[in-house]
Design a protein around this motif. Structure first.
Motif, PDB file in Angstrom:
ATOM      1  N   PRO A 264       0.858  -1.188   0.000  1.00 50.59           N
ATOM      2  CA  PRO A 264       0.000   0.000   0.000  1.00 50.59           C
ATOM      3  C   PRO A 264       0.896   1.241   0.000  1.00 50.59           C
ATOM      4  CG  PRO A 264      -0.660  -1.546   1.735  1.00 50.59           C
ATOM      5  CD  PRO A 264       0.648  -2.024   1.198  1.00 50.59           C
ATOM      6  N   MET A 265       0.527   2.270  -0.777  1.00 50.15           N
ATOM      7  CA  MET A 265       1.395   3.449  -0.893  1.00 50.15           C
ATOM      8  C   MET A 265       0.568   4.733  -0.994  1.00 50.15           C
ATOM      9  SD  MET A 265       2.716   2.672  -4.759  1.00 50.15           S
ATOM     10  CE  MET A 265       2.304   0.962  -5.093  1.00 50.15           C
ATOM     11  N   PRO A 266       1.211   5.876  -0.670  1.00 52.05           N
ATOM     12  CA  PRO A 266       0.512   7.150  -0.792  1.00 52.05           C
ATOM     13  C   PRO A 266       0.139   7.414  -2.258  1.00 52.05           C
ATOM     14  CG  PRO A 266       2.601   7.417   0.404  1.00 52.05           C
ATOM     15  CD  PRO A 266       2.587   6.034  -0.158  1.00 52.05           C
ATOM     16  N   TRP A 267      -0.804   8.305  -2.469  1.00 55.47           N
ATOM     17  CA  TRP A 267      -1.326   8.558  -3.810  1.00 55.47           C
ATOM     18  C   TRP A 267      -0.235   8.907  -4.822  1.00 55.47           C
ATOM     19  CZ3 TRP A 267      -5.144   7.525  -6.860  1.00 55.47           C
ATOM     20  CH2 TRP A 267      -5.335   8.279  -8.014  1.00 55.47           C
ATOM     21  N   ASN A 268       0.695   9.812  -4.436  1.00 52.36           N
ATOM     22  CA  ASN A 268       1.728  10.237  -5.392  1.00 52.36           C
ATOM     23  C   ASN A 268       2.586   9.069  -5.861  1.00 52.36           C
ATOM     24  OD1 ASN A 268       0.863  12.828  -5.262  1.00 52.36           O
ATOM     25  ND2 ASN A 268       2.376  13.457  -3.712  1.00 52.36           N
ATOM     26  N   GLU A 269       2.878   8.170  -4.930  1.00 52.79           N
ATOM     27  CA  GLU A 269       3.670   7.001  -5.309  1.00 52.79           C
ATOM     28  C   GLU A 269       2.882   6.068  -6.219  1.00 52.79           C
ATOM     29  OE1 GLU A 269       5.543   4.811  -2.091  1.00 52.79           O
ATOM     30  OE2 GLU A 269       6.115   6.721  -1.167  1.00 52.79           O
ATOM     31  N   LEU A 270       1.585   5.966  -5.959  1.00 49.87           N
ATOM     32  CA  LEU A 270       0.757   5.119  -6.812  1.00 49.87           C
ATOM     33  C   LEU A 270       0.789   5.648  -8.247  1.00 49.87           C
ATOM     34  CD1 LEU A 270      -1.363   2.722  -7.023  1.00 49.87           C
ATOM     35  CD2 LEU A 270      -3.060   4.551  -7.050  1.00 49.87           C
ATOM     36  N   VAL A 271       0.693   6.981  -8.396  1.00 53.59           N
ATOM     37  CA  VAL A 271       0.701   7.573  -9.739  1.00 53.59           C
ATOM     38  C   VAL A 271       2.012   7.235 -10.448  1.00 53.59           C
ATOM     39  CG1 VAL A 271       0.638   9.750 -11.031  1.00 53.59           C
ATOM     40  CG2 VAL A 271      -0.923   9.397  -9.115  1.00 53.59           C
ATOM     41  N   GLN A 272       3.121   7.320  -9.719  1.00 53.65           N
ATOM     42  CA  GLN A 272       4.425   6.941 -10.304  1.00 53.65           C
ATOM     43  C   GLN A 272       4.442   5.466 -10.692  1.00 53.65           C
ATOM     44  OE1 GLN A 272       7.597   7.908  -7.584  1.00 53.65           O
ATOM     45  NE2 GLN A 272       6.957  10.060  -7.465  1.00 53.65           N
ATOM     46  N   PHE A 273       3.903   4.651  -9.790  1.00 55.32           N
ATOM     47  CA  PHE A 273       3.850   3.211 -10.035  1.00 55.32           C
ATOM     48  C   PHE A 273       3.066   2.909 -11.322  1.00 55.32           C
ATOM     49  CE2 PHE A 273       1.677  -0.905  -9.479  1.00 55.32           C
ATOM     50  CZ  PHE A 273       2.731  -1.746  -9.139  1.00 55.32           C
ATOM     51  N   LEU A 274       1.915   3.558 -11.469  1.00 54.85           N
ATOM     52  CA  LEU A 274       1.077   3.330 -12.653  1.00 54.85           C
ATOM     53  C   LEU A 274       1.793   3.811 -13.912  1.00 54.85           C
ATOM     54  CD1 LEU A 274      -2.396   4.461 -11.228  1.00 54.85           C
ATOM     55  CD2 LEU A 274      -1.670   2.110 -11.701  1.00 54.85           C
ATOM     56  N   ASN A 275       2.437   4.985 -13.812  1.00 52.07           N
ATOM     57  CA  ASN A 275       3.174   5.520 -14.964  1.00 52.07           C
ATOM     58  C   ASN A 275       4.303   4.600 -15.385  1.00 52.07           C
ATOM     59  OD1 ASN A 275       1.875   7.907 -15.754  1.00 52.07           O
ATOM     60  ND2 ASN A 275       2.701   8.989 -13.980  1.00 52.07           N
ATOM     61  N   SER A 276       5.065   4.093 -14.417  1.00 51.54           N
ATOM     62  CA  SER A 276       6.206   3.265 -14.788  1.00 51.54           C
ATOM     63  C   SER A 276       5.740   1.948 -15.399  1.00 51.54           C
ATOM     64  CB  SER A 276       7.123   3.025 -13.589  1.00 51.54           C
ATOM     65  OG  SER A 276       6.448   2.275 -12.621  1.00 51.54           O
ATOM     66  N   ARG A 277       4.629   1.419 -14.908  1.00 54.44           N
ATOM     67  CA  ARG A 277       4.134   0.163 -15.494  1.00 54.44           C
ATOM     68  C   ARG A 277       3.595   0.364 -16.896  1.00 54.44           C
ATOM     69  NH1 ARG A 277       3.520  -4.494 -12.324  1.00 54.44           N
ATOM     70  NH2 ARG A 277       1.989  -5.287 -13.791  1.00 54.44           N
ATOM     71  N   SER A 278       2.942   1.522 -17.129  1.00 50.32           N
ATOM     72  CA  SER A 278       2.380   1.701 -18.470  1.00 50.32           C
ATOM     73  C   SER A 278       3.502   1.994 -19.472  1.00 50.32           C
ATOM     74  CB  SER A 278       1.287   2.767 -18.493  1.00 50.32           C
ATOM     75  OG  SER A 278       1.816   4.026 -18.225  1.00 50.32           O
ATOM     76  N   GLN A 279       4.576   2.650 -19.011  1.00 57.71           N
ATOM     77  CA  GLN A 279       5.736   2.857 -19.897  1.00 57.71           C
ATOM     78  C   GLN A 279       6.385   1.528 -20.256  1.00 57.71           C
ATOM     79  OE1 GLN A 279       8.246   5.615 -17.882  1.00 57.71           O
ATOM     80  NE2 GLN A 279       6.986   7.364 -18.507  1.00 57.71           N
ATOM     81  N   ALA A 280       6.537   0.685 -19.231  1.00 58.10           N
ATOM     82  CA  ALA A 280       7.150  -0.626 -19.464  1.00 58.10           C
ATOM     83  C   ALA A 280       6.310  -1.430 -20.457  1.00 58.10           C
ATOM     84  CB  ALA A 280       7.283  -1.385 -18.147  1.00 58.10           C
ATOM     85  N   ALA A 281       4.993  -1.319 -20.324  1.00 56.04           N
ATOM     86  CA  ALA A 281       4.097  -2.057 -21.223  1.00 56.04           C
ATOM     87  C   ALA A 281       4.232  -1.545 -22.654  1.00 56.04           C
ATOM     88  CB  ALA A 281       2.655  -1.936 -20.733  1.00 56.04           C
ATOM     89  N   CYS A 282       4.378  -0.214 -22.821  1.00 51.76           N
ATOM     90  CA  CYS A 282       4.536   0.375 -24.160  1.00 51.76           C
ATOM     91  C   CYS A 282       5.824  -0.104 -24.809  1.00 51.76           C
ATOM     92  CB  CYS A 282       4.569   1.899 -24.086  1.00 51.76           C
ATOM     93  SG  CYS A 282       2.954   2.599 -23.790  1.00 51.76           S
ATOM     94  N   LEU A 283       6.891  -0.157 -24.007  1.00 48.97           N
ATOM     95  CA  LEU A 283       8.195  -0.569 -24.527  1.00 48.97           C
ATOM     96  C   LEU A 283       8.162  -2.011 -25.019  1.00 48.97           C
ATOM     97  CD1 LEU A 283      10.691   1.071 -22.015  1.00 48.97           C
ATOM     98  CD2 LEU A 283      10.293   1.673 -24.418  1.00 48.97           C
ATOM     99  N   GLN A 284       7.350  -2.816 -24.366  1.00 49.84           N
ATOM    100  CA  GLN A 284       7.267  -4.229 -24.732  1.00 49.84           C
ATOM    101  C   GLN A 284       6.571  -4.425 -26.073  1.00 49.84           C
ATOM    102  OE1 GLN A 284       5.498  -6.436 -21.554  1.00 49.84           O
ATOM    103  NE2 GLN A 284       7.387  -6.528 -20.378  1.00 49.84           N
ATOM    104  N   LYS A 285       5.681  -3.458 -26.405  1.00 48.53           N
ATOM    105  CA  LYS A 285       4.870  -3.660 -27.611  1.00 48.53           C
ATOM    106  C   LYS A 285       5.639  -3.317 -28.890  1.00 48.53           C
ATOM    107  CE  LYS A 285       0.512  -3.358 -25.307  1.00 48.53           C
ATOM    108  NZ  LYS A 285      -0.484  -2.441 -24.774  1.00 48.53           N
TER     109      LYS A 285
END
Ligand code: C2E
Ligand code: MG
Ligand code: MG
Ligand code: MG
Length: 285
Positions: A264-285
């Protein structure tokens, strides 16, 4: 008994002080101030879809930034909030926060993220519950299909007729329901089958025992197959290891939540977490 990681660790109140009535009263007074004084904060823990590896949603989990005691976890103060009735206004505040973040998440490019909020026994039995929740979601103007409320078996089975009426009313507004900590209360899913529940959350005590107890494996397998046959999805809580994840994947568990993916993490960290995962997903495609 303090937990390991500084991000989620909280100092536990002295166990010996627990029995003192004076101490309870002080904690209650502190908690009353906390609600007014912005000491409460909502943390967010991602829930991962096992088929797509995507973040399907987040569970909203209360934290208390106590000025002297540091970060206090819900297991310490929710019982006090429950006894004093303070859980009622606190619980509505959490739903308001969830609605705000839900709107923000869409603006940040993460539409469709589900926000799950826990409802305590006392709050569920507040006479103004449906009315108040209706007012909150109406004022916030959110997509209610992205709001999920988590309830335990005991909260629902205390007064089944009341539960049925409330769940139906809220379900008609678009809100969905999850059965939290499933397996610990020993009630059977068949008791609950007439309720509009779309999700079952397997209690982390079973996941913890995977690999050590054949019983835990049997129980998890049974919960998943029964839930699926009743058209309910399954989330496993407390997933910490690759081995647990692999077992759950083999059993076609729908989603997992646990330290393996994220705490569980504060909101700002969650936003970073979501951003980094969506970037990683884009790179894979
Ligand atoms: P819960 O609803 O079953 O929430 C899941 C708990 O498991 C959370 O504890 C979460 O931090 C913890 N957890 C998640 N993954 C792992 C893991 O991999 N390993 C381990 N060991 N633990 C994991 P947390 O945040 O301390 O919350 C405890 C309980 O307090 C919640 O259990 C819920 O019943 C209650 N709670 C939290 N926030 C609220 C709230 O806003 N309102 C109400 N009424 N209750 C709340
Ligand atoms: Mg929960
Ligand atoms: Mg749970
Ligand atoms: Mg729990």
């Amino acid at each position: 008994e303090a937990k390991r990681d500084p991000g989620t660790s909280y100092r536990f109140y002295d166990r010996q002080l627990h029995i003192s009535a004076g101490y309870q009263l002080r904690l209650e007074a502190d908690l009353r101030n906390a609600l007014r004084g912005r000491e409460l904060e909502v943390y967010y823990q991602p829930r991962i879809d096992l088929a797509t590896e995507e973040v399907r949603g987040v569970e909203c989990l209360l934290r208390w930034n106590h000025p002297q005691r540091g970060l206090v976890g819900p297991d310490e103060f929710i019982p006090v909030a429950e006894r004093s009735g303070l859980i009622v206004p606190i619980g509505y505040w959490v739903i308001e926060q969830a609605c705000q973040r839900l709107k923000e998440s869409a603006e940040l490019g993460f539409p469709g993220l589900v926000f799950a909020v826990n409802l305590s026994f006392r709050q569920f039995h507040d006479r103004k519950m449906t009315e108040t929740i209706f007012r909150i979601i109406f004022n916030a103007n959110v997509d209610t299909s992205l709001l999920e409320l988590e309830l335990t078996e005991s909260a629902m089975m205390h007064d089944p007729e009341y539960a049925q009426r409330c769940l139906r009313e809220l379900n008609q507004l678009g809100i969905s329901f999850a059965l939290d900590d499933f397996g610990t209360g020993f009630s059977s899913l068949s008791n609950l089958q007439h309720l509009p529940i779309s999700l079952v959350k397997i209690d982390k005590s079973f996941v913890e025992e995977l690999g050590q107890s054949a019983d835990a494996e049997h129980i998890i397998r049974a919960i998943i197959s029964l839930s699926h046959s009743l058209q309910m999805s399954v989330v496993a809580e407390g997933v910490e290891s690759e081995g647990q994840l692999e077992f759950l994947r083999q059993q076609h568990c729908d989603e997992v939540q646990g330290y393996y993916y994220a705490r569980p993490m504060p909101w700002n960290e969650l936003v970073q977490f979501l951003n980094s995962r969506s970037q990683a997903a884009c790179l894979q495609k």
